[in-house]
Design a protein around this motif. Sequence first.
Motif, PDB file in Angstrom:
ATOM      1  N   UNK A 151       0.971  -1.299  -0.090  1.00 22.13           N
ATOM      2  CA  UNK A 151      -0.062  -0.008  -0.016  1.00 22.13           C
ATOM      3  C   UNK A 151       0.981   1.271  -0.114  1.00 22.13           C
ATOM      4  N   UNK A 154       2.666   1.831  -3.359  1.00 19.71           N
ATOM      5  CA  UNK A 154       1.720   2.366  -4.096  1.00 19.71           C
ATOM      6  C   UNK A 154       1.525   3.854  -4.174  1.00 19.71           C
ATOM      7  N   UNK A 155       1.570   4.298  -2.924  1.00 17.69           N
ATOM      8  CA  UNK A 155       1.409   5.624  -2.550  1.00 17.69           C
ATOM      9  C   UNK A 155       2.706   6.448  -3.067  1.00 17.69           C
ATOM     10  N   UNK A 158       2.986   6.504  -6.823  1.00 18.36           N
ATOM     11  CA  UNK A 158       2.095   7.556  -7.361  1.00 18.36           C
ATOM     12  C   UNK A 158       2.660   9.168  -7.264  1.00 18.36           C
ATOM     13  N   UNK A 195      -0.592  -5.537  -8.997  1.00 23.86           N
ATOM     14  CA  UNK A 195      -1.192  -4.596  -8.109  1.00 23.86           C
ATOM     15  C   UNK A 195      -0.526  -3.434  -8.469  1.00 23.86           C
TER      16      UNK A 195
ATOM     17  N   UNK B 109      -3.200   4.516 -13.519  1.00 17.54           N
ATOM     18  CA  UNK B 109      -3.383   3.891 -12.616  1.00 17.54           C
ATOM     19  C   UNK B 109      -3.830   4.871 -11.290  1.00 17.54           C
ATOM     20  N   UNK B 110      -4.884   4.849 -10.668  1.00 23.01           N
ATOM     21  CA  UNK B 110      -5.310   5.903  -9.502  1.00 23.01           C
ATOM     22  C   UNK B 110      -4.553   4.988  -8.347  1.00 23.01           C
ATOM     23  N   UNK B 111      -3.492   5.488  -7.751  1.00 21.34           N
ATOM     24  CA  UNK B 111      -2.970   4.811  -6.693  1.00 21.34           C
ATOM     25  C   UNK B 111      -3.372   5.460  -5.125  1.00 21.34           C
ATOM     26  N   UNK B 112      -2.888   4.681  -4.349  1.00 14.96           N
ATOM     27  CA  UNK B 112      -3.161   5.136  -2.856  1.00 14.96           C
ATOM     28  C   UNK B 112      -2.844   6.525  -2.634  1.00 14.96           C
ATOM     29  N   UNK B 113      -3.972   7.188  -1.977  1.00 11.27           N
ATOM     30  CA  UNK B 113      -3.608   8.603  -1.542  1.00 11.27           C
ATOM     31  C   UNK B 113      -4.004   9.682  -2.731  1.00 11.27           C
ATOM     32  N   UNK B 114      -4.284   8.960  -4.077  1.00 12.45           N
ATOM     33  CA  UNK B 114      -4.722   9.961  -5.290  1.00 12.45           C
ATOM     34  C   UNK B 114      -6.293   9.996  -5.356  1.00 12.45           C
ATOM     35  N   UNK B 129      -6.435   1.705  -7.213  1.00  6.42           N
ATOM     36  CA  UNK B 129      -5.787   0.739  -6.224  1.00  6.42           C
ATOM     37  C   UNK B 129      -6.416   1.155  -4.743  1.00  6.42           C
ATOM     38  N   UNK B 130      -6.284   0.222  -3.752  1.00  6.41           N
ATOM     39  CA  UNK B 130      -6.839   0.477  -2.490  1.00  6.41           C
ATOM     40  C   UNK B 130      -6.290   1.831  -2.208  1.00  6.41           C
ATOM     41  N   UNK B 147     -10.572  -1.176  -6.769  1.00  3.26           N
ATOM     42  CA  UNK B 147     -10.346  -1.982  -5.620  1.00  3.26           C
ATOM     43  C   UNK B 147      -9.991  -0.637  -4.416  1.00  3.26           C
ATOM     44  N   UNK B 187     -13.391 -13.801  -1.093  1.00  2.00           N
ATOM     45  CA  UNK B 187     -12.502 -13.689  -1.942  1.00  2.00           C
ATOM     46  C   UNK B 187     -12.770 -14.644  -3.387  1.00  2.00           C
ATOM     47  N   UNK B 188     -13.279 -15.621  -3.358  1.00  2.00           N
ATOM     48  CA  UNK B 188     -13.253 -16.290  -4.470  1.00  2.00           C
ATOM     49  C   UNK B 188     -14.500 -16.035  -5.318  1.00  2.00           C
TER      50      UNK B 188
END
Lengths: 267, 226
Positions: A151, A154-155, A158, A195, B109-114, B129-130, B147, B187-188
Motif C-alpha cells: 500500500x 503504491x502511494x 503515485x 497490483x 492507475x489511480x494509486x493510494x492517496x490519489x 488501487x486501494x 479496489x 475472495x473467491x
Amino acid sequence: MGEAIVITSGKGGVGKTTTSANIGTALALQGKRVCLVDTDIGLRNLDVVMGLENRIIYDLVDVIQGRCKIHQALVKDKRFEDKLYLLPAAQTTDKTAVEPEQMKELINNLKQDYDYIIIDCPAGIEQGYKNAIAGADKAIVVTTPEVSAVRDADRIIGLLEKEEGIEPPKLVINRIRSHMMNSGDMLDVDEVTTHLSIDLIGIVADDDEVIKASNHGEPIALNPNSKASIAYRNIARRILGESVPLQQLDKEDKGVFSRIKRLFGVK
Amino acid sequence: MKKTQNVTIKGTKDGLTLHLDDTCSYTELKNELDRKLSNSSRVQEEAKLLSVKVKVGNRYLSEEQKEELRDLIRQKRNLIVEEIETNVLTKEEAERLKQEGEIVSIARIIRSGQVVEVTGDLLLIGDVNPGGTVKASGNIFIMGSLKGIAHAGCTGNDQAVIAASVMKPSQLRISECINRAPDQGTEEDDKVMECAYISEDRQILVDRLQVLIKKRPNLTRFEGGR
Ligand SMILES: Nc1ncnc2c1ncn2[C@@H]1O[C@H](COP(=O)(O)OP(=O)(O)O)[C@@H](O)[C@H]1O
Ligand SMILES: [Mg+2]
C-alpha cells in the motif's frame, strides 16, 4: 556524467538501506564508480551496514552548509580500490537542515565524478523523502510482500510518477518467504507486480545471512555464495542493462495438495 | 397601450401553461401578469392548488426574476409554478451541460492517496488501487480493477452508475448513498464485469453488468441503427 538512483519505499524497515548498500556494492564489484548517499538524517545507518561508521569525519549536512568540501566528507571503502564511496547522513542535525534544491546541486556535483549515485531514502513522504528524490534520475521502490508495505509502495509510486525529472520507478520485492507465498499466506510476486503495475527489477529472498552480514558491516553482496547476494548482483546487472532472468523461488511445497486447496478456495 | 397580449393562459390536459411573451420588457410583462391574474380571479377560495408551467420563450431570466415571477403567480391565484421553461441558456450553463454530457477518458492507475474527479462520465483505462479515489458527476466506467473508492453522481445524481471489469471496491458511493465492502471479503466470488446502481429503496446494489440495460436504459446515447 553518471546517474542518480534513489532507493525508496514509503514504509520503514522493508530494506531500503540494505538494498542501497548491496546494489552499491554489486555495482562496484562490476567495476563501476559508485557513491552511496545516506539521506536518512537523524537515523543514519547505511554507514553501519557498510562497516564504515568509524571513519566518518564530516557528513552530508556539513557539506551542504559549507563546513567542508564534498571530497572531505566522502568515506572511501578500502575493499574496492577507489570504486566505492559513502556520503554519510548527519546523526544529530534535524532533517529540515537541508532543502531539495541544495540536494539537487550536491547530487549533480557527484554525478560528474561517479557512474552511479545510490541515494538511500528515509521512510515517509515528508521533507526527508523530498530531499532524497530531488537529485534523482531514476527510482527503485522497495517493498515486502505484505499488504501494508505494498500500500505504501503504491502511494510512493503515485508521487514518483508526478516527478518530471525521474523515470518511471522500478520495483524490488524484498524478504520473500517462498513457503508463505506458496501457502497463500503472503502476497505472491505476481500479485504484487500486477497490483503496482510497474516493472520488476528484482526479487530478494528473506535470508538470515543478510542480517548477519549487515551486523558485521559486510554487505551480503560481497559473499558470492548466498542466494540474496546473487539476487542483489542480478539487480545490479539489470541496472547496467543486462537482461537476467528472475531467480527461481523454492516451489517445493507447491504440491498437488495445495493446488487442490486452491481449486476449492481453501486458504 | 398596445393591444397585443403579452400573457396568455392555456389549459391542457396536463395542467395550465402560462405563455409569457419574450419581446416586451420585463416590467411590462410583470405588470400585465399582475393585472391579468387579478382580473380573471373569479373567486376560487375553496379550490385546491393548481400547478402551472411557465414558458418564457427566448427570454433570459435571472434567478431573482424567476423568484419574483413565482411569488407573483403564487400570491395572485391558487397557482403553483411547477417549472419555468426558457429557451435561453447562459454560457456557463451551456458549458456545464456540455461537460456533464462528456465522457472523460483517463489512462492511468489511480494509486493510494490519489483522487481523480471529473465532470461528466469517467472512463478509466487502468485500476483504482486501494486507498485511491475516483469521482464523477456522471457515471464511472472502469476497464480495470476497482479496489479503492468510486463515487458516481457525486453532485447528486441518483441515476448514475459504476461499472468495473473487476469489482472489488473498498467503498462505493452513488449520489448520497454509501456502501462499503463487507468486512469478510468473499475472495473467491466472481467479481468480473459488475455494476452498481441505486435501487428504488435507495440502496446501492451490485449486480452483473447486463442489468443496467433494463435499469438504466438512458445510458444509451446512440440514436441511429436498426
Ligand atoms: N532480504 C532480507 N532478508 C533478511 N533480512 C533483511 C532482508 N532485507 C532487509 N533485512 C533486514 O530488515 C531490517 C530492515 O532493513 P533496512 O534495510 O534497514 O530497512 P529500511 O532501510 O527500509 O528501514 C534490517 O534488520 C535488515 O537486516
Ligand atoms: Mg534505512
